[in-house]
Design an enzyme around this catalytic site. Structure first.
Site, short mmCIF file in Angstrom:
data_model
loop_
_atom_site.label_atom_id
_atom_site.label_comp_id
_atom_site.label_asym_id
_atom_site.label_seq_id
_atom_site.Cartn_x
_atom_site.Cartn_y
_atom_site.Cartn_z
N CYS A 180 26.77 16.97 3.72
CA CYS A 180 27.06 16.39 2.40
C CYS A 180 28.23 15.43 2.48
O CYS A 180 29.22 15.71 3.16
CB CYS A 180 27.45 17.48 1.41
SG CYS A 180 26.20 18.72 1.16
P1 XMP Z 1 24.28 23.42 5.06
O1 XMP Z 1 25.77 23.51 5.11
O2 XMP Z 1 23.62 24.77 5.11
O3 XMP Z 1 23.96 22.79 3.62
O4 XMP Z 1 23.75 22.51 6.10
C1 XMP Z 1 22.66 22.66 3.11
C2 XMP Z 1 22.72 22.31 1.64
O5 XMP Z 1 23.29 21.00 1.45
C3 XMP Z 1 22.80 20.43 0.23
N1 XMP Z 1 22.34 19.06 0.53
C4 XMP Z 1 23.06 17.96 0.25
N2 XMP Z 1 24.22 17.80 -0.42
N3 XMP Z 1 24.12 15.47 -0.01
C5 XMP Z 1 24.76 16.55 -0.54
O6 XMP Z 1 25.85 16.39 -1.13
C6 XMP Z 1 22.94 15.54 0.65
O7 XMP Z 1 22.42 14.55 1.14
C7 XMP Z 1 22.38 16.86 0.78
N4 XMP Z 1 21.22 17.30 1.35
C8 XMP Z 1 21.23 18.65 1.17
C9 XMP Z 1 21.69 21.33 -0.27
O8 XMP Z 1 22.21 22.12 -1.31
C10 XMP Z 1 21.37 22.18 0.97
O9 XMP Z 1 20.79 23.43 0.65
#
Ligand code: XMP
Length: 348
Positions: A180
């Site tokens: 993120c």
């Molecule tokens: P982890 O830390 O497990 O996080 O890799 C996965 C979660 O990240 C969110 N997600 C995003 N949040 N921009 C964001 O701010 C993105 O491009 C993005 N893609 C995924 C989502 O909640 C996921 O479960």
């Protein structure tokens, strides 16, 4: 000016408690979403480098849940759902994501007609008027015949509103995921563990899913102890045999194998799923190839059960009653990680 202090996973530790648990087998980490029971409280993220049919099947067989991502056509997502249903002798627990604009209702109808019984209303800023409209519409259309997960939010007001608008479970955390960049780009968000402490104050009948920023089974235990019912993981489960995409050998390494893992708001992902990109709020990266997700989940399950036994807890309720938190200093955080490498400077 008054402002809140907010902690996250690496700031906090659980203080070990007296335990009479002799084996991890005595520890039950199961939980439920409505009448649906799960042996492990882990959900895989609805992202195009994490959950398609193979991941959803593996999650189902391992006792967790996988949510089929929505970055595709309705027909493609239905095909994924069919594959999951064929491979799992369907008895429910097939989950798929939808958005809050455009064809979301048509998508929901098609998925439910295919056999999906858990919908995940999946947007970056879930505490929003469009979420209210979508949840109201979905409840009018399907009443209580479908279980609805919605998000993301990071405040008590957010989780309460989503529950009042019709969500059965809410994904909590804004911008804390490993890929993120929302907090960097927008300046908004709240550290992940604080989000769970805050959202766990809800008096609504709603399940809490700690989503993003979870790096280890220890983080999962902390999220559960803070009040989460489930965790949602992207990076922990990406880079596995069952995650979408090919295994590649990274150039310039001694044969290190990896897969792509990317945020759904990264430039890469946006270009792929809608042929254009607005300001990215995520990044794309490679993640080391880890083999089968089944083994990853077995390791996580063992770690979580061991974690509960350190608190003398046989289940999640006991964990929350017995838990004692300690805030660590930055030296403590350093000590809590393996640190032999920083002393010897060499790795075997
Ligand atoms: P982890 O830390 O497990 O996080 O890799 C996965 C979660 O990240 C969110 N997600 C995003 N949040 N921009 C964001 O701010 C993105 O491009 C993005 N893609 C995924 C989502 O909640 C996921 O479960």
């Amino acid at each position: 000016m008054k402002f809140k202090e907010a902690v996250t996973y690496d700031d906090m530790l659980l203080v070990p408690q007296y335990s009479d648990i002799e084996s991890r087998k005595e520890v039950d980490i199961g939980n439920n979403l409505g009448h649906r029971k799960f042996r492990i409280p882990i959900i895989s993220s609805p992202m195009d480098t994490v959950t398609q049919a193979d991941m959803a099947v593996a999650m189902y067989r391992s006792g967790g849940l996988g949510i089929l991502h929505r970055y595709n056509t309705i027909a493609e997502q239905q095909n994924m759902a069919r594959k999951v249903i064929d491979h799992t002798e369907w008895s429910g627990n097939v989950a798929a994501a939808i958005g809050v604009t455009g064809e979301y209702l048509k998508r929901a109808e098609a998925l439910i007609a295919t056999g999906v019984d858990i919908l995940c209303v999946d947007v970056a800023h879930g505490h929003h008027y469009l979420m209210k409209k979508a949840l109201t519409t979905l409840r009018e259309a399907f009443e209580n015949h479908v279980y609805i997960i919605a998000g993301n939010v990071c405040t008590l007001e957010g989780i309460n509103d989503l529950a009042d608008w019709g969500a059965d479970a809410v994904r909590c955390n804004i911008g804390g995921g490993s890929i993120c960049s929302t907090r960097l780009v927008t300046g908004h968000g709240l550290p992940g563990l604080q989000t769970i402490f805050d959202c766990a104050k809800t008096d609504r009948d709603v399940k809490i899913i700690a989503d993003g920023g979870i790096k280890t089974s220890g983080d999962i235990v902390k999220a559960l102890a803070a009040g989460a019912d489930f965790v949602m993981c992207g990076s922990l489960l990406a880079g596995t045999t069952e995650s979408p995409g090919n295994v590649i050998t990274l150039p310039g390494t001694h044969g290190e194998r990896a897969k792509v893992y990317r945020g759904m708001a990264s430039k890469d992902a946006q270009l792929d799923w809608r042929n254009k990109s607005s300001t990215p709020e995520g990044v794309a990266s490679y993640i080391p190839y880890k083999g089968s997700v089944v083994d990853v989940l077995l390791d996580l399950e063992g770690g979580i059960k061991s974690g509960l036994s350190y608190s003398g807890a046989r289940n999640l309720d006991e964990l929350r009653h017995k838990v004692e938190w300690a805030r660590q200093t930055s030296a403590g955080t350093q000590e809590s990680g393996t640190h032999i490498f920083s002393q010897s400077g060499r790795r075997k």
